[in-house]
Design a protein around this motif. Structure first.
Motif: not given
Length: 217
Positions: A114-120, A133-145
């Motif tokens: 989705a990020l790469e498809d965003a209009p320049g 995208f960066h939030r998705a990485i943090a969520q994938a860490a599965h660490n609430a703190a």
């Protein structure tokens, strides 16, 4: 129990927070209670409470006799934020590499696509999707703190990105994002951490240059 007043306060706060993080207001723009009351169709009390909360969180600043405005980030503040972000993003990617699920993997792929498809030409949309995208990485860490800390830092980074408007479409952006994603999906924790930290260092340099030029340093 009648909870509508609480819901209104939370809705107003969330709406204004999202608008600020999303770049709907320019850095330094004043937020008047009267104007916001008319815009949102609520009384001044939830507006005032939301402004107080957003000021405490560092998204707004109150100027004596002039009210609240979107906070303008100094070069020193941005430097501090990126020092922390380098470590935090590195840790998030490292943990995501070992903790992500198949659902997380798909979410990461979808977020980057989705990020790469965003209009320049749409900087706000690019910024929103970059943060996603960066939030998705943090969520994938599965660490609430870590996720809580990442959310707070995301607000500061959003202010900086909207203030500088210099680097979403930088040639290294896509390459570095793909390097992070590849390492995470390969469950290579060391490579994921190093790729994330390299990414932050690259763009913190661009941001700092922009802010220091703007401040005359």
């Amino acid at each position: 129990m009648f909870e509508r007043p609480t819901l209104i306060r939370e809705e107003v706060y969330s709406h204004l927070r999202d608008a600020i993080v999303g770049g709907e207001f320019a850095p330094g723009e004043r937020l008047g209670e009267v104007e916001l009351t008319a815009r949102l169709g609520v009384s001044r009390t939830p507006i005032r409470e939301a402004i107080q909360r957003l000021t405490q969180e560092g998204l707004l600043e109150n100027l004596p006799g002039r009210g609240a405005r979107i906070r303008v980030v100094s070069a020193a503040e941005a430097r501090d934020a990126y020092v922390v972000r380098e470590t935090l993003d590195g840790l998030a990617a490292e943990l995501a590499a070992t903790q992500h699920t198949d659902t997380d993997a798909q979410a990461l792929k979808t977020a980057l696509a989705a990020l790469e498809d965003a209009p320049g030409s749409d900087y706000r949309e690019q910024t929103r999707l970059d943060l996603n995208f960066h939030r998705a990485i943090a969520q994938a860490a599965h660490n609430a703190a870590l996720l809580d800390l990442s959310r707070d830092l995301e607000q500061r980074v959003a202010l900086i990105k909207h203030q500088t408007r210099t680097y979403n479409a930088h040639p290294q952006t896509s390459q570095q994002h793909h390097a992070i994603l590849k390492a995470v999906l390969s469950r290579d924790a060391d490579a994921a951490r190093d790729a994330a930290r390299t990414h932050v260092r690259t763009f913190s340099g661009l941001v700092m240059g922009n802010l220091e030029v703007g401040s005359g340093k």
